[in-house]
Write an enzyme that holds these catalytic residues in place. Sequence first.
Site, PDB file in Angstrom:
ATOM      1  N   ARG A  44       0.814  -1.214   0.000  1.00 58.86           N
ATOM      2  CA  ARG A  44       0.000   0.000   0.000  1.00 58.86           C
ATOM      3  C   ARG A  44       0.849   1.267   0.000  1.00 58.86           C
ATOM      4  NH1 ARG A  44      -5.444  -1.832   3.298  1.00 58.86           N
ATOM      5  NH2 ARG A  44      -6.076  -3.347   1.709  1.00 58.86           N
ATOM      6  N   ARG A  91      13.138 -21.982   2.082  1.00 60.30           N
ATOM      7  CA  ARG A  91      14.592 -21.867   2.158  1.00 60.30           C
ATOM      8  C   ARG A  91      15.109 -22.349   0.804  1.00 60.30           C
ATOM      9  NH1 ARG A  91      13.428 -23.146   7.806  1.00 60.30           N
ATOM     10  NH2 ARG A  91      13.938 -21.271   8.975  1.00 60.30           N
ATOM     11  N   GLY A 121      15.146 -13.105   7.982  1.00 62.11           N
ATOM     12  CA  GLY A 121      16.202 -12.985   8.987  1.00 62.11           C
ATOM     13  C   GLY A 121      17.558 -12.726   8.350  1.00 62.11           C
ATOM     14  N   GLY A 123      19.922 -14.629   7.247  1.00 58.60           N
ATOM     15  CA  GLY A 123      20.218 -15.389   6.033  1.00 58.60           C
ATOM     16  C   GLY A 123      19.582 -14.714   4.824  1.00 58.60           C
ATOM     17  N   SER A 124      18.342 -14.326   4.960  1.00 59.29           N
ATOM     18  CA  SER A 124      17.627 -13.658   3.863  1.00 59.29           C
ATOM     19  C   SER A 124      18.302 -12.334   3.509  1.00 59.29           C
ATOM     20  CB  SER A 124      16.172 -13.406   4.261  1.00 59.29           C
ATOM     21  OG  SER A 124      15.572 -14.617   4.667  1.00 59.29           O
ATOM     22  N   ILE A 145      10.877 -15.021  14.548  1.00 54.45           N
ATOM     23  CA  ILE A 145      10.443 -15.150  15.948  1.00 54.45           C
ATOM     24  C   ILE A 145      11.652 -15.233  16.886  1.00 54.45           C
ATOM     25  CG2 ILE A 145       8.287 -16.314  15.314  1.00 54.45           C
ATOM     26  CD1 ILE A 145       9.645 -18.938  16.479  1.00 54.45           C
ATOM     27  N   ASP A 148      16.945 -12.676  16.858  1.00 56.41           N
ATOM     28  CA  ASP A 148      18.400 -12.857  16.832  1.00 56.41           C
ATOM     29  C   ASP A 148      19.095 -11.997  15.778  1.00 56.41           C
ATOM     30  OD1 ASP A 148      17.372 -14.161  14.646  1.00 56.41           O
ATOM     31  OD2 ASP A 148      18.619 -15.940  14.837  1.00 56.41           O
ATOM     32  N   ARG A 173       2.336 -25.787  33.266  1.00 57.65           N
ATOM     33  CA  ARG A 173       2.574 -25.565  34.695  1.00 57.65           C
ATOM     34  C   ARG A 173       1.395 -26.087  35.536  1.00 57.65           C
ATOM     35  NH1 ARG A 173       4.991 -22.246  38.631  1.00 57.65           N
ATOM     36  NH2 ARG A 173       6.389 -21.146  37.240  1.00 57.65           N
ATOM     37  N   HIS A 269       6.397 -25.948  16.281  1.00 60.22           N
ATOM     38  CA  HIS A 269       5.957 -24.945  15.312  1.00 60.22           C
ATOM     39  C   HIS A 269       4.707 -24.175  15.718  1.00 60.22           C
ATOM     40  CE1 HIS A 269       8.887 -27.024  12.782  1.00 60.22           C
ATOM     41  NE2 HIS A 269       8.960 -25.884  12.135  1.00 60.22           N
TER      42      HIS A 269
HETATM   43  P1  ADP Z   1      16.600 -16.468   7.947  1.00 63.31           P
HETATM   44  O1  ADP Z   1      16.431 -15.500   6.839  1.00 63.31           O
HETATM   45  O2  ADP Z   1      15.402 -16.565   8.827  1.00 63.31           O
HETATM   46  O3  ADP Z   1      17.900 -16.260   8.713  1.00 63.31           O
HETATM   47  P2  ADP Z   1      17.830 -18.734   6.589  1.00 63.31           P
HETATM   48  O4  ADP Z   1      19.146 -18.596   7.283  1.00 63.31           O
HETATM   49  O5  ADP Z   1      17.275 -20.107   6.426  1.00 63.31           O
HETATM   50  O6  ADP Z   1      16.664 -17.930   7.308  1.00 63.31           O
HETATM   51  O7  ADP Z   1      17.987 -18.030   5.174  1.00 63.31           O
HETATM   52  C1  ADP Z   1      16.883 -17.926   4.300  1.00 63.31           C
HETATM   53  C2  ADP Z   1      17.360 -18.018   2.880  1.00 63.31           C
HETATM   54  O8  ADP Z   1      18.228 -16.917   2.575  1.00 63.31           O
HETATM   55  C3  ADP Z   1      18.200 -19.248   2.555  1.00 63.31           C
HETATM   56  O9  ADP Z   1      17.413 -20.386   2.285  1.00 63.31           O
HETATM   57  C4  ADP Z   1      18.925 -18.788   1.305  1.00 63.31           C
HETATM   58  O10 ADP Z   1      18.080 -18.870   0.174  1.00 63.31           O
HETATM   59  C5  ADP Z   1      19.174 -17.329   1.606  1.00 63.31           C
HETATM   60  N1  ADP Z   1      20.542 -17.168   2.138  1.00 63.31           N
HETATM   61  C6  ADP Z   1      20.987 -17.496   3.355  1.00 63.31           C
HETATM   62  N2  ADP Z   1      22.310 -17.249   3.479  1.00 63.31           N
HETATM   63  C7  ADP Z   1      22.721 -16.765   2.289  1.00 63.31           C
HETATM   64  C8  ADP Z   1      23.978 -16.318   1.768  1.00 63.31           C
HETATM   65  N3  ADP Z   1      25.081 -16.321   2.509  1.00 63.31           N
HETATM   66  N4  ADP Z   1      24.016 -15.865   0.486  1.00 63.31           N
HETATM   67  C9  ADP Z   1      22.897 -15.867  -0.266  1.00 63.31           C
HETATM   68  N5  ADP Z   1      21.679 -16.267   0.163  1.00 63.31           N
HETATM   69  C10 ADP Z   1      21.578 -16.718   1.418  1.00 63.31           C
HETATM   70  O1  F6P Z   2      14.045 -19.128  12.587  1.00 62.37           O
HETATM   71  C1  F6P Z   2      12.768 -19.470  13.028  1.00 62.37           C
HETATM   72  C2  F6P Z   2      12.731 -20.918  13.454  1.00 62.37           C
HETATM   73  O2  F6P Z   2      11.429 -21.224  13.907  1.00 62.37           O
HETATM   74  C3  F6P Z   2      13.770 -21.300  14.515  1.00 62.37           C
HETATM   75  O3  F6P Z   2      13.369 -20.914  15.801  1.00 62.37           O
HETATM   76  C4  F6P Z   2      13.851 -22.791  14.304  1.00 62.37           C
HETATM   77  O4  F6P Z   2      15.124 -23.265  14.680  1.00 62.37           O
HETATM   78  C5  F6P Z   2      13.670 -22.952  12.826  1.00 62.37           C
HETATM   79  O5  F6P Z   2      13.032 -21.773  12.360  1.00 62.37           O
HETATM   80  C6  F6P Z   2      12.846 -24.153  12.442  1.00 62.37           C
HETATM   81  O6  F6P Z   2      12.863 -24.268  11.072  1.00 62.37           O
HETATM   82  P1  F6P Z   2      11.882 -25.238  10.261  1.00 62.37           P
HETATM   83  O7  F6P Z   2      10.535 -24.587  10.219  1.00 62.37           O
HETATM   84  O8  F6P Z   2      12.505 -25.330   8.929  1.00 62.37           O
HETATM   85  O9  F6P Z   2      11.814 -26.528  11.010  1.00 62.37           O
END
Ligand code: ADP
Ligand code: F6P
Length: 339
Positions: A44, A91, A121, A123-124, A145, A148, A173, A269
Amino acid sequence: MAENNMNDKERYLDEIEDSIRTIGVLTSGGDAPGMNAAIRAVVRTALSRGLKVRGIRRGYHGLLKEEIIDLSARDVSDTIQRGGTILQTARCQSMRTEEGQQKAAAICKKYGIDGLVVIGGDGSFAGAQKLANLGVNTVGVPGTIDLDIACTDYTIGFDTAVNTAMEAIDKVRDTSTSHERCSIIEVMGRDAGYLALWCGIANGAERILMPEEHDFDEAAIIADIMANKKRGKKNYIIINAEGIGDSINMAKRIEEATGIETRATILGHMQRGGSPTCKDRVYASIMGAMAVDLLCQGKTNRVVGYKNGQYVDFDIEEALAMKKAIPQYQYDVAKTLAL
Ligand code: ADP
Ligand code: F6P
């Protein structure tokens, strides 16, 4: 229009038109409640700035498969209150390779996506950084969630997840008290202990086991469980972060050593689902809008965050290099209150 006849808003919109015409948005990594509110805000805000919006389904995986749809204001109606992500998430291993990254950048260009908002996160964000290096303007929005991400005090989804876990632990509990048991409850968080710490404080746990404090002593826990029983406590709650894991075997060992019935519950989950809290909806809305405005200002390779009471943005590389530690005082308070 002659430049000196333009007011500020006209000048701003004029600048946007020159640089960015189409914004893409995707969700990546684990889903988090509030991601839909962020998508809605991106869509939006972009539409209101006169831009076109494309949604990319299934994160980077969907980008590489060209799962790209146009999004209108109505496509995000009735989504702010929904958990999960309407764009789906995934992923994607190929995105970690240079070949995958080149292909992803070429697809963005093919679809005219000159600004991309990546909700996910660390990685993304690493993926977003690679795309920025290949000429696609990118801004990351922190959605996980796990809480970190070092550059921000808040990540979308944490508040809902921690409340979901807290309510579930309250229920465990009740039965733990009735049976005078020890309960080990495993919460998510990957390698981070924030969910465990917050639940530990909010649920009044006797022990919090987090990856950041991995040198815990099981013999000391066993002695404490016995002392706790002598003090008249009717249960013993251990919050165990999944980064430590082993809850089921730990329960067996503790039961054997103490003679006190011990059960392990892995919340799993369920912590990632459900309708986002007010906090998640509001932070997601503001961060999503900010991401679009940053792109409109010609910024790229940025990540949005919330730091010291302010919404801010950082260079992705800088953000990924930052470190965040569990606040020691909060952990100490949790221990003191478990008396
Ligand atoms: P998050 O984004 O929650 O940290 P992931 O670590 O699983 O989750 O990363 C999500 C996606 O981001 C991975 O499946 C991949 O496609 C991409 N990614 C992660 N690390 C890298 C990297 N170093 N270079 C390029 N793409 C990455
Ligand atoms: O990053 C979010 C998270 O829920 C982590 O807390 C957990 O380690 C992971 O994702 C679980 O991943 P998946 O849904 O692939 O089992």
